[in-house]
Write a protein that holds these residues in place. Structure first.
Motif, short mmCIF file in Angstrom:
data_model
loop_
_atom_site.label_atom_id
_atom_site.label_comp_id
_atom_site.label_asym_id
_atom_site.label_seq_id
_atom_site.Cartn_x
_atom_site.Cartn_y
_atom_site.Cartn_z
N ARG A 1 -5.61 -5.46 -6.01
CA ARG A 1 -6.30 -4.28 -5.48
C ARG A 1 -6.43 -4.35 -3.96
N ALA A 2 -6.71 -5.54 -3.46
CA ALA A 2 -6.80 -5.70 -2.00
C ALA A 2 -5.47 -5.34 -1.34
N LYS B 1 0.83 -1.20 0.00
CA LYS B 1 0.00 0.00 0.00
C LYS B 1 0.87 1.26 0.00
N ASP C 1 -16.37 -6.24 -3.16
CA ASP C 1 -16.26 -4.91 -3.76
C ASP C 1 -15.02 -4.79 -4.66
N ASP C 2 -13.96 -5.53 -4.34
CA ASP C 2 -12.79 -5.53 -5.21
C ASP C 2 -13.16 -6.03 -6.60
N ARG D 1 -5.07 -4.68 2.50
CA ARG D 1 -5.78 -5.84 3.03
C ARG D 1 -5.14 -7.12 2.54
N THR E 1 -2.65 -1.70 -10.34
CA THR E 1 -3.25 -3.02 -10.15
C THR E 1 -2.72 -4.01 -11.17
N VAL F 1 -9.51 -10.63 -0.10
CA VAL F 1 -10.33 -10.02 -1.15
C VAL F 1 -11.77 -9.93 -0.66
N GLU G 1 -4.88 -1.75 -1.15
CA GLU G 1 -5.73 -1.14 -0.12
C GLU G 1 -5.26 -1.50 1.28
N ALA H 1 -8.16 -8.65 -8.42
CA ALA H 1 -8.82 -8.36 -7.13
C ALA H 1 -7.84 -8.54 -5.98
N ARG H 2 -6.98 -9.55 -6.07
CA ARG H 2 -5.94 -9.73 -5.06
C ARG H 2 -5.00 -8.52 -5.02
#
Length: 317
Positions: free
Chosen positions: A263-264, A7, A275-276, A269, A33, A272, A267, A260-261
């Motif tokens: 993006r998580a 992040k 919302d991702d 996190r 991403t 996942v 963020e 999605a991984r």
């Protein structure tokens, strides 16, 4: 490295790119991403919307080897991947590497070259290798294609084949800035002949080892069975939708989950959430599906159909 480090790294890269680029936050988010997911991105937008400049600034901020190909109608596959050339002095063939041998390749106006030349990138984008004269040559593990195309011009352009479109993780439509951003662009870049990279030098925030560590963190981000089922259901819905003639491929589902991984992790996190997937569904699917003739006659847009499918697909809690 942890997800917090990923992040922070993403935040640092955004800050460096912002030295030369005003706005384009959604474009940069998708590029980050794609970078951490190991994917490629296609940027579509009218001329003068900083597509090329954003790619250059992004390459400088991540500190990788940058290459550029200006696609033209007379470009040949050998101009992209290279080949072997006979050296009359030594009497031997020598390898000449093309511009594809880099970390980040800007394929500028990719739809201006015929499909034969576009196809030269198929193996490179999927397997990170190129083959010519019967020999396979490995590319950089960080190899990433940032391609641009102009949706306005229809003469002298060649639509990208579906097989190549499917190899892009995202297709992002770059629009015009709002009034405040446009005023800032004019004020920042309005000096005659000003080079933004000379006036606003960008410092590399990462290197090959750091990128490898960040991708390892992305690999470790948890994707629970419920989210896997959600992605699979969404992908399969594109194949049964009567408004779509062609649905998304299995590759699309795998790449959407990988994105999605990433993006998580960006963020902060290590898991996942639905919302991702929802936020990445349109850029990940808009170029992988084809409207049915009836939907085209009705003036339907792919983005709205994908949005409707996302809304109709029950997300896990």
């Amino acid at each position: 490295m942890t997800v917090d480090d990923v992040k922070a790294l993403g935040h640092a890269i955004r800050g460096e790119v912002a030295k030369a680029i005003t706005g384009q936050s959604d474009t940069l988010d998708l590029m980050l991403t794609a970078l951490f997911a190991g994917g490629h991105i296609l940027l579509e937008g009218p001329p003068g919307t900083a597509k090329t400049l954003t790619a250059r600034a992004f390459a400088a901020a991540i500190g990788v080897d940058y290459g550029r190909i200006q696609f033209t109608p007379d470009l040949m596959p050998g101009d992209v991947v290279g080949g072997t050339i006979f050296n009359f002095r030594t009497g031997e063939f020598s390898l000449t590497k093309g511009p594809v041998f880099c970390d980040l390749l800007l394929a500028d106006e990719i739809n201006r070259t015929p499909p034969k030349t576009q196809a030269a990138l198929l193996e490179a984008m999927q397997e990170r290798s190129v083959t010519f004269d019967g020999t396979t040559h490995q590319l950089s593990p960080n190899f990433m294609v940032v391609a641009t195309q102009n949706p306005i011009e229809h003469q002298g352009v060649y639509p990208l084949p579906e097989a190549q479109l499917d190899r892009f993780l995202f297709k992002h439509r770059v629009g015009y800035p709002d009034l405040a951003q446009e005023r800032a662009i004019i004020a920042q870049h309005g000096a005659a002949g000003a080079d933004p990279f000379a006036r606003y030098p960008i410092t590399a925030q990462t290197d090959a080892a750091t990128l490898a560590a960040a991708r390892a963190v992305v690999d470790s981000v948890r994707l629970v069975d419920e989210v896997v089922d959600y992605v699979a259901t969404l992908i399969r819905a594109t194949r049964t939708n009567t408004q779509l003639e062609v649905g998304a491929s299995p590759r699309a589902g795998a790449m959407l989950a990988r994105a999605a991984r990433a993006r998580a992790a960006l963020e902060g996190r290590d898991y996942v959430i639905p919302d991702d997937v929802k936020l990445l569904a349109i850029p990940a699917l808009r170029h992988r599906v084809l409207l049915s003739p009836a939907a085209q006659i009705d003036g339907r847009q792919v983005e709205q159909i994908v949005t409707d499918m996302v809304d109709a697909t029950e997300a896990p809690r």
